[in-house]
Write an enzyme that holds these catalytic residues in place. Structure first.
Site, PDB file in Angstrom:
ATOM      1  N   SER A   1       0.860  -1.186   0.000  1.00 32.50           N
ATOM      2  CA  SER A   1       0.000   0.000   0.000  1.00 32.50           C
ATOM      3  C   SER A   1       0.890   1.227   0.000  1.00 32.50           C
ATOM      4  O   SER A   1       2.029   1.183   0.491  1.00 32.50           O
ATOM      5  CB  SER A   1      -0.891   0.011   1.246  1.00 32.50           C
ATOM      6  OG  SER A   1      -1.472   1.287   1.462  1.00 32.50           O
TER       7      SER A   1
ATOM      8  N   TYR B   1      -1.084  -0.617  10.599  1.00 31.81           N
ATOM      9  CA  TYR B   1      -1.233  -0.888   9.170  1.00 31.81           C
ATOM     10  C   TYR B   1      -0.038  -0.346   8.395  1.00 31.81           C
ATOM     11  O   TYR B   1       0.537  -1.038   7.559  1.00 31.81           O
ATOM     12  CB  TYR B   1      -2.529  -0.259   8.667  1.00 31.81           C
ATOM     13  CG  TYR B   1      -2.800  -0.485   7.201  1.00 31.81           C
ATOM     14  CD1 TYR B   1      -3.304  -1.703   6.751  1.00 31.81           C
ATOM     15  CD2 TYR B   1      -2.557   0.517   6.265  1.00 31.81           C
ATOM     16  CE1 TYR B   1      -3.558  -1.916   5.405  1.00 31.81           C
ATOM     17  CE2 TYR B   1      -2.808   0.306   4.910  1.00 31.81           C
ATOM     18  CZ  TYR B   1      -3.307  -0.910   4.488  1.00 31.81           C
ATOM     19  OH  TYR B   1      -3.558  -1.114   3.158  1.00 31.81           O
TER      20      TYR B   1
END
Length: 279
Positions: free
Chosen positions: A142, A155
């Site tokens: 990501s 995350y």
């Protein structure tokens, strides 16, 4: 379709929805046989049934070593080999507190799924590939792993770790003819990145989506919101022989977000200077 993956066997984790589903559908259309690994049995079974004998569903928790090893064994037994693994499965963390208010209660699970899972999958797949002519491993990270930002610390750390792991293991596995690359999506329209007003009437939900899109696109040079197929197409390229000389890269699929700030600050400075002189 050019049948770029004809004769290939692939495993795609998190394959029942979003980017994973789009990649499963594209890989099958390009001639691959695909094991769909996901925890969503309803969606995964339905997708496999819709795609016919080229697809097989298996319920898998990618953070469980035994289940991951069984996943690889199932693909080999069902389809006669394994050439491609796409470690796509991942989870986010919510709500999104600032770090000083973050209990970090989600840390272990986020790291287990987003980082340990791809490591387990890579190891299990590579042990087979090493003795069967090599292969391709893709990991899905990501832009949160490349760009610093507020909140979502577990995350962000997991995706940054996945990018570094991908580059490092690419070096380690190159001797066995195994290529490893990492996809870096950003602002892709999936349920994982959705802040939509679920349950609202259509016009209100559309206004919410438009408002959210405007925020996403404010720091994106290409003013188009990405969709799962954009990432699937990049995965197809990296999995195919067209990328046979590419390993160890982190490929952004994010409309230019990581390239730099799209705001023309020089123009803003000149405007501010002119205004100050007038004042």
């Amino acid at each position: 379709m050019a049948q770029e993956l004809a004769g290939k066997v692939a495993i795609i984790t998190g394959g029942a929805g979003g980017i994973g589903r789009a990649t499963v559908e594209l890989f099958v259309a390009e001639g691959a046989r695909v094991l769909i690994a996901d925890r969503d049995g309803t969606a995964g079974t339905a997708l496999a049934a819709a795609l016919g004998p080229a697809a097989l569903f298996m319920a898998v928790d990618v953070a469980d070593r035994a289940q991951v090893q069984a996943m690889v064994a199932r693909a080999v037994d069902a389809f006669g080999g394994l050439h491609i693994l796409f470690n796509n499965a991942g989870i986010s963390c919510a709500p999104f507190p600032h770090f000083l208010d973050d209990s970090l209660a989600d840390f272990d699970r986020v790291m287990a799924v987003n980082l340990l899972g791809p490591m387990l999958g890579t190891q299990a797949a590579a042990r087979h590939m090493k003795d069967h002519g090599g292969g391709v491993i893709l990991n899905n990270a990501s832009i949160a792993g490349l760009l610093a930002g507020q909140a979502m610390m577990s995350y962000r750390a997991s995706k940054a770790g996945l990018i570094q792991f991908s580059k490092s293991v690419a070096i380690d596995l190159a001797q066995h003819g195994i290529r490893v690359n990492c996809l870096v999506p950003g602002h892709i329209r999936t349920s994982l990145s959705s802040f939509s007003a679920q349950g609202a009437e259509a016009d209100r939900a559309a206004r919410v989506d438009a408002a959210i899109d405007a925020v996403y696109l404010s720091n994106q040079p290409l003013k188009r919101r990405g969709v799962p197929d954009d990432v699937a197409q990049a995965a197809l390229f990296l999995a195919s022989d067209r990328a046979r000389q590419i390993t160890g890269i982190a490929m952004p699929v994010e409309g230019g977000v990581v390239a730099g700030d799209p705001v023309n600050h020089l123009e803003d400075i000149l405007t501010a200077r002119a205004q100050a002189l007038l004042d």
